[in-house]
Design an enzyme around this catalytic site. Structure first.
Site, PDB file in Angstrom:
ATOM      1  N   ARG A 199      -5.729   6.770  -6.672  1.00  0.00           N
ATOM      2  CA  ARG A 199      -5.654   8.231  -6.458  1.00  0.00           C
ATOM      3  C   ARG A 199      -5.458   9.064  -7.941  1.00  0.00           C
ATOM      4  O   ARG A 199      -5.857  10.063  -8.053  1.00  0.00           O
ATOM      5  CB  ARG A 199      -3.990   8.453  -5.962  1.00  0.00           C
ATOM      6  CG  ARG A 199      -3.953   7.877  -4.321  1.00  0.00           C
ATOM      7  CD  ARG A 199      -2.562   7.446  -4.143  1.00  0.00           C
ATOM      8  NE  ARG A 199      -1.782   8.811  -3.736  1.00  0.00           N
ATOM      9  CZ  ARG A 199      -0.693   8.977  -3.242  1.00  0.00           C
ATOM     10  NH1 ARG A 199       0.140   7.830  -3.182  1.00  0.00           N
ATOM     11  NH2 ARG A 199      -0.226  10.190  -3.117  1.00  0.00           N
ATOM     12  N   LEU A 208       0.720  -1.191  -0.030  1.00  0.00           N
ATOM     13  CA  LEU A 208       0.001   0.057   0.207  1.00  0.00           C
ATOM     14  C   LEU A 208       0.895   1.245   0.102  1.00  0.00           C
ATOM     15  O   LEU A 208       2.145   1.366   0.442  1.00  0.00           O
ATOM     16  CB  LEU A 208      -0.986   0.026   1.430  1.00  0.00           C
ATOM     17  CG  LEU A 208      -2.186  -0.869   1.314  1.00  0.00           C
ATOM     18  CD1 LEU A 208      -2.842  -0.679   2.731  1.00  0.00           C
ATOM     19  CD2 LEU A 208      -3.031  -0.684   0.230  1.00  0.00           C
ATOM     20  N   ASP A 209       0.520   2.374  -0.689  1.00  0.00           N
ATOM     21  CA  ASP A 209       1.221   3.505  -0.573  1.00  0.00           C
ATOM     22  C   ASP A 209       1.629   3.913   0.879  1.00  0.00           C
ATOM     23  O   ASP A 209       0.563   3.763   1.699  1.00  0.00           O
ATOM     24  CB  ASP A 209       0.600   4.666  -1.365  1.00  0.00           C
ATOM     25  CG  ASP A 209       0.286   4.326  -2.802  1.00  0.00           C
ATOM     26  OD1 ASP A 209       1.099   3.182  -3.409  1.00  0.00           O
ATOM     27  OD2 ASP A 209      -0.722   4.707  -3.489  1.00  0.00           O
ATOM     28  N   ARG A 210       2.243   4.463   1.134  1.00  0.00           N
ATOM     29  CA  ARG A 210       2.738   5.184   2.364  1.00  0.00           C
ATOM     30  C   ARG A 210       1.656   6.085   3.058  1.00  0.00           C
ATOM     31  O   ARG A 210       1.350   5.808   4.166  1.00  0.00           O
ATOM     32  CB  ARG A 210       4.370   5.887   2.446  1.00  0.00           C
ATOM     33  CG  ARG A 210       4.590   6.281   3.906  1.00  0.00           C
ATOM     34  CD  ARG A 210       5.849   6.680   3.836  1.00  0.00           C
ATOM     35  NE  ARG A 210       6.496   6.786   5.399  1.00  0.00           N
ATOM     36  CZ  ARG A 210       7.765   6.851   5.503  1.00  0.00           C
ATOM     37  NH1 ARG A 210       8.590   6.795   4.576  1.00  0.00           N
ATOM     38  NH2 ARG A 210       8.130   6.735   6.774  1.00  0.00           N
ATOM     39  N   THR A 263      -1.369   5.794   2.460  1.00  0.00           N
ATOM     40  CA  THR A 263      -2.860   5.047   2.683  1.00  0.00           C
ATOM     41  C   THR A 263      -2.709   4.129   3.903  1.00  0.00           C
ATOM     42  O   THR A 263      -1.788   3.801   4.474  1.00  0.00           O
ATOM     43  CB  THR A 263      -2.794   4.389   1.363  1.00  0.00           C
ATOM     44  OG1 THR A 263      -2.774   5.065   0.243  1.00  0.00           O
ATOM     45  CG2 THR A 263      -4.007   3.595   1.438  1.00  0.00           C
TER      46      THR A 263
END
Length: 221
Positions: free
Chosen positions: A157, A54-56, A58
């Site tokens: 996003r 997962l993106d940081r 998120t």
């Protein structure tokens, strides 16, 4: 959130990184390894396979494999899209259509660590598909439910930004101000897949972070 001999599933906080990167910050994978080592009194190196990321900024569900057999089977499930992933996103600008399917062609710019959503195919682009619906309207924001059909870099996003609905706090994709803690209001809410060893369907649901807007989303029923 879920743990057995084969899997360990956690609810990632915004700001945590799943795997080590150039920042040198301690990644979630190392935190989980330490937890396993202490809980089961395991000497030496602990095996842990990272299934996805997962993106940081998120939050939400991250799956780790505790055995190489589980990792191989989970990698196959994820690559063949035999998983159901649902995300929650908080936006300020509600799309004209309150539900629908978005299809874009994503092109990643590695230097910027950003992906651009094009309406037509461009060189080196990958097709990205998601389905969305506006679930709740709050005073200033709205909660959107997003079901991913593909898993591209920064897909949700970028695609929501492309239709004029950037995620709250996401400066990189067009929201006008950041969240104080550096998070964005994007949360990996639920994941359904077949357990790689037991072969039983497994659905995991993760509560969002404890803040006023997420709490309003939960309590708006």
């Amino acid at each position: 959130m879920f743990e057995d001999n084969h899997l360990l599933i956690v609810n990632k906080r915004p700001g945590d990184i799943v795997q080590g990167d150039k920042t040198g910050d301690k990644p979630l994978s190392e935190v989980v390894k330490s937890y396993i080592s202490e809980k089961y009194n395991k000497p030496g190196a602990v095996y842990l396979g990272v299934v996805h990321r997962l993106d940081r900024p998120t939050s939400g569900i991250v799956v780790f494999a505790r055995t190489s057999k589980a990792l191989t089977r989970l990698n196959k499930l994820f690559s063949e899209r035999k998983t159901e992933k649902t995300y929650w996103a908080v936006v300020q600008e509600i799309p004209k259509e309150t539900s629908g399917t978005l299809v874009h062609y994503m092109k990643r710019n590695a230097k910027q660590n950003k992906s651009y959503a094009h309406s037509n195919e461009v060189p080196d682009s990958k097709k990205a598909i998601l389905h969305y619906s506006v679930e709740k309207k709050l005073d200033r924001y709205a909660l959107m439910k997003v079901d991913l059909e593909t898993g591209r870099h920064h897909q949700i996003r970028s695609q929501l930004s492309a239709i004029g609905s950037p995620i709250k706090g996401d400066l990189k994709y067009g929201f006008d101000r950041s969240n104080k803690d550096g998070s964005i209001h994007l949360h990996a809410r639920s994941l359904t897949f077949v357990h790689p060893v037991q072969k039983e369907p497994l659905t995991i649901t993760a509560p969002p972070p404890n803040d006023a807007i997420w709490n309003a989303c939960l309590n708006a029923d």
